[in-house]
Motif scaffolding. Structure first.
Motif, PDB file in Angstrom:
ATOM      1  N   SER A 279      40.403  25.809 -27.364  1.00 11.32           N
ATOM      2  CA  SER A 279      39.995  25.423 -26.017  1.00 11.32           C
ATOM      3  C   SER A 279      38.488  25.231 -25.996  1.00 11.32           C
ATOM      4  O   SER A 279      37.736  26.102 -26.441  1.00 11.32           O
ATOM      5  CB  SER A 279      40.405  26.491 -25.003  1.00 11.32           C
ATOM      6  OG  SER A 279      41.810  26.601 -24.938  1.00 11.32           O
TER       7      SER A 279
ATOM      8  N   HIS B  56      46.525  30.515 -24.830  1.00 11.67           N
ATOM      9  CA  HIS B  56      47.496  29.974 -23.890  1.00 11.67           C
ATOM     10  C   HIS B  56      48.868  30.647 -24.011  1.00 11.67           C
ATOM     11  O   HIS B  56      49.280  31.087 -25.066  1.00 11.67           O
ATOM     12  CB  HIS B  56      47.652  28.468 -24.099  1.00 11.67           C
ATOM     13  CG  HIS B  56      46.411  27.701 -23.794  1.00 11.67           C
ATOM     14  ND1 HIS B  56      46.137  27.183 -22.560  1.00 11.67           N
ATOM     15  CD2 HIS B  56      45.343  27.393 -24.560  1.00 11.67           C
ATOM     16  CE1 HIS B  56      44.971  26.572 -22.568  1.00 11.67           C
ATOM     17  NE2 HIS B  56      44.465  26.688 -23.776  1.00 11.67           N
TER      18      HIS B  56
ATOM     19  N   ASP C  77      47.549  32.334 -19.195  1.00 10.73           N
ATOM     20  CA  ASP C  77      46.446  31.958 -20.076  1.00 10.73           C
ATOM     21  C   ASP C  77      45.347  33.017 -19.986  1.00 10.73           C
ATOM     22  O   ASP C  77      45.011  33.463 -18.888  1.00 10.73           O
ATOM     23  CB  ASP C  77      45.866  30.601 -19.675  1.00 10.73           C
ATOM     24  CG  ASP C  77      46.817  29.454 -19.997  1.00 10.73           C
ATOM     25  OD1 ASP C  77      47.800  29.697 -20.704  1.00 10.73           O
ATOM     26  OD2 ASP C  77      46.559  28.332 -19.529  1.00 10.73           O
TER      27      ASP C  77
END
Length: 396
Positions: free
Chosen positions: A51, A132, A144
């Motif tokens: 991410s 996640h 998350d």
């Protein structure tokens, strides 16, 4: 002030004000590890899912010994055309900047399509990532978890019986700052923290609305952090958690001959008052031909060696049975007899002049033709099924 000087000063100020300022984001590294070309490799991209923030870059490095690609899309999606590295030889790198578009981007290797990775572009604080779908195995509404840590966080496991979260790491970094945002929907009232199965008080928690922020410093030896609360996401299945002690074990190999030594090793997970386990070797006729009690002295691991000489008297399938108090018995199967003939690899057989269609595979492997080059490959049943279904191989 002279009017020309005044106008010039205003233009300078406007130029400074409206001039675009280039902000360079962070660069995140994803490694293609050695052996990733294999379907059942432990990791194909490391980390598999990452991410990042808008404006950040992702750099992929090929640490494998074969060529790969980093291509947006998947077998299901097809090529999405967002990025494509082309052929990446061993040691090469490829970088992509992800700008304003938030959301998930899947990518894969066109040469080895089972290699799949994900880049998530999200709004994050500096240094943070998101893990996640935590709790997806126990709930239909997984969570998350934003976190920050220097080493690789590889999993967050939810234990609904002990009402805990276990963070598992890979890598050694001393004085590594670890921060995790834990929503109440995931775990309520974190009460204790454990490092590598030892309770610690060297952590801090703060509460912001319905989120607990856990902060602590990890030493280079830390592989797991467990957080225990009063309630966690999901519900326990009583049938899956009746037993406390879980015995896991492996055999040194699956086939033994006369004068071989059978090595049996394993580990006890979640041990509670388990001080001894019993090992039995059971013959094809169901008779116990070997028995030994193995003490667990200050350890959850065990290892035992049994000689086939004088113990195994008939050919066939045997079982190593391991039992312990409040634990489900573990059965490990193996064969005893005369070892089947070992054939050379398909490549060596073809180099010696054997036609690809006449290549011989070792027991348990199936002969197929690789569509891309017409050469012979020997694959186990599960891999052969995948290769046939996806049109990468066929029978001769």
């Amino acid at each position: 002030m002279n009017s020309r000087i005044l106008l010039f000063s205003i233009l300078i100020i406007l130029t400074i004000t409206i001039a675009p300022i280039t902000v360079y984001g962070e660069t995140w590294n994803v490694r293609i590890p050695a052996g990733s070309a294999e379907i059942d490799a432990p990791a194909h991209y490391l980390p598999t899912e990452i991410s990042i923030r808008p404006g950040d870059k992702v750099e992929w490095g090929n640490a494998d010994t074969v060529t790969h690609t980093v291509t947006s899309g998947s077998l299901e999606l097809g090529l999405t055309g967002i990025f494509d590295s082309g052929f990446m030889d061993p040691g090469s790198r490829y970088t992509v900047m992800f700008e304003k578009n938030l959301g998930e981007t899947k990518y894969f290797c066109k040469l080895h399509p089972w290699m799949i990775g994900i880049v998530n572009v999200v709004e994050l604080e500096p240094g943070f990532q998101v893990f996640h779908n935590v709790g997806s195995d126990v709930s239909k509404s997984p969570i998350d978890v934003p976190y920050k840590v220097g080493r690789n966080l590889v999993s967050i496991d939810v234990d609904t019986v002990r009402k805990s979260l276990t963070f598992s790491f890979v890598g050694k970094i001393n004085n590594d700052e670890f921060v995790a945002y834990l929503p109440d929907a995931l775990i309520k009232n974190p009460q204790s923290v454990w490092i590598n199965d030892k309770q610690t008080t060297n952590y801090q928690t703060t509460k912001e609305n319905d989120i607990t922020i856990l902060a602590m410093t990890l030493g280079d030896y830390v592989q797991q952090v467990k957080v225990v609360g009063t309630e966690v996401i999901g519900k326990a299945n009583p049938k899956e958690h009746v037993l406390v002690n879980q015995i896991n074990g492996v055999l040194g190999k699956k086939f033994y001959e006369h004068d071989d030594e059978i090595k049996i090793s394993g580990i006890i997970q979640n041990p509670v008052q388990l001080y001894e386990i019993s090992l039995e070797v059971i013959s094809p006729k169901g008779v116990t031909v070997f028995h030994k009690d193995i003490p667990l002295i200050n350890s959850t691991k065990f290892s035992e060696t049994v000689s086939t000489t004088g113990v195994l008297r008939e050919f066939g399938e045997y079982q190593a049975k391991i039992t312990g108090e409040s634990a489900k018995s573990l059965f490990l199967k193996f064969e005893y007899g005369i070892a089947p003939k070992e054939f050379q690899s398909p490549l060596k057989q073809m180099k010696s002049g054997i036609d690809a269609s006449n290549v011989m595979c070792n027991e348990g492997f199936e002969l197929l033709m690789k569509i891309s080059n017409g050469k012979a490959v020997c694959l186990n049943e599960s891999t052969a099924t995948i290769m046939l279904q996806r049109g990468w191989a066929d029978y001769f």
